[in-house]
Structure formats: structure tokens, C-alpha cells
Design a protein around this motif. Structure first.
Motif, PDB file in Angstrom:
ATOM      1  N   UNK A  46       0.802  -1.243   0.164  1.00  0.00           N
ATOM      2  CA  UNK A  46       0.040   0.025   0.015  1.00  0.00           C
ATOM      3  C   UNK A  46       0.949   1.295   0.082  1.00  0.00           C
ATOM      4  N   UNK A  47       2.096   1.405   0.860  1.00  0.00           N
ATOM      5  CA  UNK A  47       2.645   2.355   0.914  1.00  0.00           C
ATOM      6  C   UNK A  47       3.603   2.681  -0.422  1.00  0.00           C
ATOM      7  N   UNK A  48       3.965   1.444  -0.970  1.00  0.00           N
ATOM      8  CA  UNK A  48       4.511   1.387  -2.543  1.00  0.00           C
ATOM      9  C   UNK A  48       3.677   1.899  -3.390  1.00  0.00           C
ATOM     10  N   UNK A  49       2.413   1.662  -3.310  1.00  0.00           N
ATOM     11  CA  UNK A  49       1.359   2.158  -4.346  1.00  0.00           C
ATOM     12  C   UNK A  49       1.382   3.768  -4.043  1.00  0.00           C
ATOM     13  N   UNK A  50       1.218   4.387  -3.004  1.00  0.00           N
ATOM     14  CA  UNK A  50       1.279   5.449  -2.684  1.00  0.00           C
ATOM     15  C   UNK A  50       2.294   6.433  -3.225  1.00  0.00           C
ATOM     16  N   UNK A  51       3.560   5.596  -3.337  1.00  0.00           N
ATOM     17  CA  UNK A  51       4.682   6.377  -3.656  1.00  0.00           C
ATOM     18  C   UNK A  51       4.645   6.495  -5.335  1.00  0.00           C
ATOM     19  N   UNK A  52       3.881   5.857  -6.171  1.00  0.00           N
ATOM     20  CA  UNK A  52       3.882   5.949  -7.564  1.00  0.00           C
ATOM     21  C   UNK A  52       3.697   7.227  -7.955  1.00  0.00           C
ATOM     22  N   UNK A  53       4.320   7.416  -9.003  1.00  0.00           N
ATOM     23  CA  UNK A  53       4.605   8.825  -9.510  1.00  0.00           C
ATOM     24  C   UNK A  53       3.239   9.365 -10.439  1.00  0.00           C
ATOM     25  N   UNK A  54       2.492   8.174 -10.998  1.00  0.00           N
ATOM     26  CA  UNK A  54       1.331   8.583 -11.655  1.00  0.00           C
ATOM     27  C   UNK A  54       0.043   8.825 -10.892  1.00  0.00           C
ATOM     28  N   UNK A  55       0.066   9.314  -9.689  1.00  0.00           N
ATOM     29  CA  UNK A  55      -1.060   9.514  -8.994  1.00  0.00           C
ATOM     30  C   UNK A  55      -1.036  10.666  -8.316  1.00  0.00           C
ATOM     31  N   UNK A  56      -2.060  11.411  -7.862  1.00  0.00           N
ATOM     32  CA  UNK A  56      -2.120  12.597  -7.008  1.00  0.00           C
ATOM     33  C   UNK A  56      -1.326  12.203  -5.632  1.00  0.00           C
ATOM     34  N   UNK A  57      -0.403  13.052  -5.047  1.00  0.00           N
ATOM     35  CA  UNK A  57       0.436  12.805  -4.139  1.00  0.00           C
ATOM     36  C   UNK A  57      -0.350  12.738  -2.711  1.00  0.00           C
ATOM     37  N   UNK A  58      -0.149  11.889  -2.210  1.00  0.00           N
ATOM     38  CA  UNK A  58      -0.864  11.602  -0.724  1.00  0.00           C
ATOM     39  C   UNK A  58      -0.643  12.811   0.168  1.00  0.00           C
ATOM     40  N   UNK A  59      -1.730  13.329   0.952  1.00  0.00           N
ATOM     41  CA  UNK A  59      -1.172  14.344   1.908  1.00  0.00           C
ATOM     42  C   UNK A  59      -1.325  13.951   3.466  1.00  0.00           C
ATOM     43  N   UNK A  60      -2.031  12.939   3.625  1.00  0.00           N
ATOM     44  CA  UNK A  60      -2.275  12.716   5.089  1.00  0.00           C
ATOM     45  C   UNK A  60      -2.651  11.130   5.306  1.00  0.00           C
ATOM     46  N   UNK A  61      -1.637  10.660   6.140  1.00  0.00           N
ATOM     47  CA  UNK A  61      -2.013   9.103   6.515  1.00  0.00           C
ATOM     48  C   UNK A  61      -2.263   9.278   8.270  1.00  0.00           C
ATOM     49  N   UNK A  62      -3.424   8.541   8.547  1.00  0.00           N
ATOM     50  CA  UNK A  62      -3.722   8.396   9.939  1.00  0.00           C
ATOM     51  C   UNK A  62      -3.637   6.871  10.400  1.00  0.00           C
ATOM     52  N   UNK A  63      -2.683   6.667  11.078  1.00  0.00           N
ATOM     53  CA  UNK A  63      -2.577   5.089  11.650  1.00  0.00           C
ATOM     54  C   UNK A  63      -2.795   5.099  12.969  1.00  0.00           C
ATOM     55  N   UNK A  64      -3.664   4.028  13.372  1.00  0.00           N
ATOM     56  CA  UNK A  64      -3.681   3.724  14.764  1.00  0.00           C
ATOM     57  C   UNK A  64      -3.487   2.221  15.091  1.00  0.00           C
ATOM     58  N   UNK A  65      -2.592   2.051  16.048  1.00  0.00           N
ATOM     59  CA  UNK A  65      -2.047   0.842  16.484  1.00  0.00           C
ATOM     60  C   UNK A  65      -2.734   0.165  17.687  1.00  0.00           C
ATOM     61  N   UNK A  66      -3.338  -0.929  17.598  1.00  0.00           N
ATOM     62  CA  UNK A  66      -4.155  -1.743  18.706  1.00  0.00           C
ATOM     63  C   UNK A  66      -3.646  -3.003  18.989  1.00  0.00           C
ATOM     64  N   UNK A  67      -4.684  -3.763  19.527  1.00  0.00           N
ATOM     65  CA  UNK A  67      -4.106  -5.028  19.895  1.00  0.00           C
ATOM     66  C   UNK A  67      -3.733  -5.926  18.937  1.00  0.00           C
ATOM     67  N   UNK A  68      -4.201  -5.738  17.618  1.00  0.00           N
ATOM     68  CA  UNK A  68      -3.822  -6.751  16.535  1.00  0.00           C
ATOM     69  C   UNK A  68      -2.192  -6.592  16.248  1.00  0.00           C
ATOM     70  N   UNK A  69      -1.806  -5.543  16.722  1.00  0.00           N
ATOM     71  CA  UNK A  69      -0.357  -5.319  16.450  1.00  0.00           C
ATOM     72  C   UNK A  69       0.705  -6.708  17.253  1.00  0.00           C
ATOM     73  N   UNK A  70      -0.136  -7.287  18.087  1.00  0.00           N
ATOM     74  CA  UNK A  70       0.729  -8.297  18.901  1.00  0.00           C
ATOM     75  C   UNK A  70       0.802  -9.472  17.662  1.00  0.00           C
ATOM     76  N   UNK A  71       0.238  -9.564  16.283  1.00  0.00           N
ATOM     77  CA  UNK A  71       0.380 -10.357  15.379  1.00  0.00           C
ATOM     78  C   UNK A  71       0.649  -9.947  14.091  1.00  0.00           C
TER      79      UNK A  71
END
Length: 400
Positions: free
Chosen positions: A229-254
């Protein structure tokens, strides 16, 4: 000087239309309708398209008269549904009728001829009933996000902004697949809701990011993201992403940590990227430091762990000094925490907002304010050295 006769000739109907429109925009639907009965001029303003571009549907049983309220909304959709561009729905989901009427609004928007809807948000204001899964809302959203119904000849406008952070129901991948396939011009998506288990898989998010090349804002749980997903956001043929909101919860155990390489590539391709990074109390503490990677351009950091932490604050000072603007911290006080906060205030020169939900020592508070001119200038902070009834909402604060 005007004479008394001039004042006698004035009436409400002589007010300019743009003034009347501004007045009506500040009223809820019932009061707006009653005001439109003043005269023909005000009624004409009531039906102006600009009056209906931004509309808030409220289904709150304790506030609104039920029958007249629903009738008014139905009339609104029938006459002005094609004018609605930005729609908010707020409802107390504990009431079955509220849920029914809110879903009816969503379904009506989906089948409105000439629809111009560009943004929608749904917010639950109460508590979910026991064993409630919200399947009817998922079905209604699929209808709204889906293809143009065959009964409508005119193409419908694509949805650009979707905010489901207030909708406390479990989404499945099919919702986002339908959204991506039928609304490729989507610009903003927020799915950070309060459901205990996130069912939005990385594969569905990757499909959405690939399809929606104009997506500039995505707010999702860390477990829904991947290196691809991050690699797709880095592609040059798209509108540049401005904001990523990321929250880490219990799932990060796995889950796996997003690699440093893809973050470096993304920041290189989008140097103005803003990232909001959050950790709640369910995230394993040993994973917090691992997920706080130095390559991430974090503007806002939320450490809402409720545990005694200070090493993570020192990491934030070391990693994010060029970018960090806001810190939210829910923890317990300690001497190590005070030292870490002073270090952060001295190191992060862009820091202009800090909320610390525990009682600090007075010298620590004074040191933070003395070290950060931006915080003193904006006055956007919560820093206490004495326990206070407000704004404390996190446990019992102690001054130790």
C-alpha cells in the motif's frame, strides 16, 4: 436622519436574499421551515439550492419530535435530494426506529436522480444494543457506494469523501471493494471506528488505493496497511497523498511492522506527507517502540496507553524533532516522564500543541512552556500540576 415613516415601510420581505439565506443556514430544519412561512421572499430563499448543499440529518429520539421530524426529512429528500453535496448523519443507534430511518436516508441518497453527493459521514452517538452487528448499515452503504441504479438515466456524481469513524459497526472488505470500483475519484477515507476487531484487510485497502488514484487522505488501523500500500502511494502517476492517519491496537501483537525501506521511498516521493500516529491502551507496550520508526514523518503522535511510559517520549524527541507538531499523552506521572517531556519540548521546535493527561510537577510544566514558544503562543495545551475535576477523564490522576 430617517423619519419614522421610513421605518414603518420596512418589512421582513425587504431583507436582501443573501442575508435571509445566511439566517436560515443557522437554523435546524424545523425552525428553517417555520421561518420560510414569514413571506414569499423567505420561502423562495428556503428552496435555494445553496441551502441544501450541506445538510445534517439528526435522529436523536430524546431531542426531536419523531413524526414531524421524519416527515420533514422525507420532504427534504424528495424536493432537494439532488442538491445535497455534503451529508452528515447523527443517530442514537440504541433506538430501532432511528436506525431504520437513518438507513432509509442512505438508501434514498443512493437512488436520487441527478445526485450530486460528494461527501458523507455517519456518527453513532449512543451505545450499541447487545449483539448488534449493524448489518443494515453495511447493506445501505453498499447500495450508496454501488453502481448507478438502472432506473436512473442520468449519471450520478462520484463520492469524494467518506468518514465512517463514528459508525460503530464492523465493516467487511466488500464495502471498500464496492466503494473503490464505483468511486475511483475518492479523495478521503476515514475508517478509524471503535469496533474491537478490524475486518478491513490489507488486500482490500490495496485494491482501493490502486483504484482511487486521487486519494490524498487515508485514516486506517495499522493492521489494514501493508508495504504494498505504501509502495502504491509512492507511485508517480497518482495525486500525491497528503495525510495518513494510523492507529495501532491489539492486532499489532500479530501483525508485521511496515518496513523502513517503503517509508523512505514514500517520503522521498511525497516530501510533504503528514502522518498521524496513534497507540491505544490495547497495543502491546513492547510493540510501541518498534512501530515508532524514525523514517515516518509524524506530525501528530498519540500515546494513549494508560501505562507509565517515558522511553517512547524520548524516542519521539529523537525521531520526530523535524516534524512533530502535536503530542497527546495518557499515562502516569514519574520523574523520568517529566525529564522526557522537557527533552521533547526543547528538541521539537515545531511542537505547538501538547495534551498530557496526568498531573505533572509544577517545574516540569513551567519548563515545557519556557522551552516552547509555539505552545505559549497557541495556548493549545493541557498541562496540570494540580488535580482538577476537568478536563481529567482518564482514571484517577496522581501527583506522584
Amino acid at each position: 436622519m430617517a423619519t419614522a415613516g421610513c421605518y414603518e415601510q420596512q418589512s421582513w420581505s425587504t431583507l436582501p436574499d443573501h442575508i435571509v439565506v445566511r439566517i436560515l443556514l443557522h437554523l435546524d430544519l424545523a425552525d428553517r421551515y417555520n421561518a420560510s412561512l414569514v413571506c414569499h421572499s423567505w420561502q423562495s430563499c428556503f428552496h435555494q439550492p445553496c441551502m441544501w448543499r450541506y445538510f445534517h440529518f439528526r435522529f436523536l429520539s430524546t431531542v426531536n419530535p419523531r413524526r414531524d421530524h421524519i416527515w420533514g426529512y422525507n420532504q427534504c429528500l424528495a424536493k432537494h435530494g439532488h442538491h445535497l453535496r455534503c451529508v452528515r448523519l447523527s443517530l442514537d443507534q440504541g433506538d430501532e426506529e432511528n436506525r431504520h430511518h437513518a438507513c432509509r436516508v442512505i438508501e434514498s441518497l443512493a437512488t436520487t436522480a441527478g445526485r450530486q453527493l460528494a461527501a458523507i459521514s455517519v456518527t453513532f452517538t449512543g451505545e450499541n444494543p447487545l449483539f448488534y452487528a449493524g448489518a443494515e448499515f453495511v447493506a445501505a452503504l453498499k447500495t450508496l457506494f454501488g453502481p448507478t441504479p438502472p432506473t436512473i438515466n442520468m449519471p450520478l456524481s462520484q463520492i469524494l469523501q467518506v468518514d465512517l469513524s463514528g459508525l460503530s459497526v464492523p465493516y467487511d472488505d466488500s464495502v471498500f471493494t464496492i466503494l473503490a470500483d464505483n468511486n475511483p475519484n475518492l479523495k478521503s477515507l476515514n475508517i478509524l471506528n471503535r469496533i474491537l476487531i478490524c475486518k478491513a484487510s490489507p488486500s482490500s485497502m490495496l485494491h482501493l488505493v490502486k483504484k482511487c488514484r486521487n486519494l490524498t487522505e487515508l485514516m486506517a488501523y495499522h493492521c489494514s496497511l501493508s508495504d504494498d500500500i505504501l509502495a502504491c502511494f509512492a507511485e508517480t502517476d497518482r495525486t500525491p497523498v497528503e495525510h495518513l492517519g494510523i492507529v495501532c491496537r491489539r492486532e499489532e501483537k500479530y501483525s508485521k511492522t511496515l518496513t523502513s525501506k517503503v517509508w523512505q521511498d514514500l517520503v522521498s516521493a511525497v516530501p510533504n506527507l503528514r502522518v498521524s500516529l496513534g497507540f491505544d491502551h490495547t497495543c502491546p507496550l513492547n510493540r510501541v517502540g518498534e512501530l515508532m520508526q524514525p523514517e515516518i514523518p509524524v506530525r501528530e503522535l498519540r500515546l494513549e496507553t494508560f501505562t507509565r511510559i517515558f522511553e517512547e517520549v524520548n524516542l519521539a524527541a529523537a525521531y520526530y524533532s523535524p516534524t512533530l507538531e502535536k503530542l497527546v499523552l495518557q499515562t502516569r506521572n514519574s520523574d523520568d516522564l517529566g525529564a522526557a517531556l522537557l527533552n521533547l519540548a526543547q528538541t521539537c521546535k515545531l511542537l505547538k500543541s501538547i495534551y498530557v493527561y496526568c498531573v505533572l510537577k509544577k517545574e516540569v510544566v513551567e519548563g515545557i512552556l519556557a522551552s516552547s514558544s509555539l505552545i505559549k503562543e497557541t495556548k493549545d495545551y493541557i498541562l496540570k500540576w494540580e488535580a482538577d475535576p476537568e478536563p481529567w477523564v482518564v482514571g484517577v490522576e496522581e501527583g506522584d
